[in-house]
Design a protein around this motif. Sequence first.
Motif, short mmCIF file in Angstrom:
data_model
loop_
_atom_site.label_atom_id
_atom_site.label_comp_id
_atom_site.label_asym_id
_atom_site.label_seq_id
_atom_site.Cartn_x
_atom_site.Cartn_y
_atom_site.Cartn_z
N LEU A 5 0.81 -1.20 0.00
CA LEU A 5 0.00 0.00 0.00
C LEU A 5 0.85 1.25 0.00
N ASN A 9 1.30 6.70 0.47
CA ASN A 9 -0.13 6.75 0.80
C ASN A 9 -0.33 6.90 2.30
N TYR A 13 -2.12 9.99 4.16
CA TYR A 13 -3.30 9.74 4.99
C TYR A 13 -3.10 10.29 6.40
N HIS A 86 -7.31 2.71 1.02
CA HIS A 86 -6.23 2.64 0.03
C HIS A 86 -6.57 1.65 -1.08
N ARG A 90 -7.20 2.31 -5.14
CA ARG A 90 -6.26 1.69 -6.07
C ARG A 90 -6.95 0.72 -7.03
#
Length: 340
Positions: A5, A9, A13, A86, A90
């Motif tokens: 992930l 990201n 976040y 996530h 994606r």
Amino acid sequence: MAGSLGWGNRLRYLARRARAIDTANLRRLAGLIAASSGRSRAAITLDMLWAAVRHETAFQDYFDWDFHLLTRQERETFMTHPKSNHLALRLNAPEHRSTFADKARFNARFAPYLGREWLDLRTASDGELAAFLSRHERVIAKIADSLGGDGIAAYSSAAISDIDAFRTERLSHRQVLLEEFLTQHPEMARLNTSSVNTLRIVTYLNDAGEVTTLARVLKMGNGGDVDNFSDGGMYTMLDEQGVAHHAAFDGSGRVFREHPLTGTSIVGFAVPNWGAVRSLVDALAREVPEIRYVGWDIAITPEGAAVIEGNYNTGVFQLKPGATGVREGLLPVYRAAIGF
């Protein structure tokens, strides 16, 4: 899906979380945990903040899944809402998300699987609305873009004396959809009669066109019109045969082995028409292949199963360790299927 992930990201976040942190909710949840665990609120608060950084854990995640009881290794097995977000970003193509985010568009796209009549109050004629109400004793009004059951309300058609006033009132509350109230299977009604008690089935469609079920959830209302966890409902997990082996819990952390309103045992409850559920979900997951990661809300009817909605940014569901003794989450299941 290769790779992870990603720390990029995660850092983005965390930056957003830091800017939008709900300190009142943090204090409230930390206080609840402290009161039941004998630990100080300060210690719980610090641990909640650490878990948010180390495990991408939302504060409600920490509360729901008893992170204060878990070791670091056990915490690492839990799927969390930020991790799920996530994946949704994606795996789910932006240009197709509106089909799921707008309930009117979803109903039109998935009409063969709905198992119920519906109409759009913005476009239905007076005659169409009157005929709809005459066919259905009870109806559900919905906001097209609502989340978590917000804005959903049930109405008795016999109590609607002024159709124009009813339409005007619903539209003023943005309740643009009107649906037939589904008749649930009598076995599902044994759990709770005020709402349709549904399933959340989370699926992933891989590059080879294979559908994997990541989570099976039994949701139950508790006196309200809906069974949503955020609106007073409760849930437990199901096995591959649709059987619940553990107690349910609600958003306040209350645990129920039997439903508090009906006395029906939740532990051992077997969902009826389970074969129909599996067939329906497999078909749904292939319908819009550009949206690969979905949480489907499924109602069990006397005839089989019907889809309520699909959530392209699905919530996360797992057993509560303190209530069940199960101290492993579903992250390994997600990783095995998706490959992150």
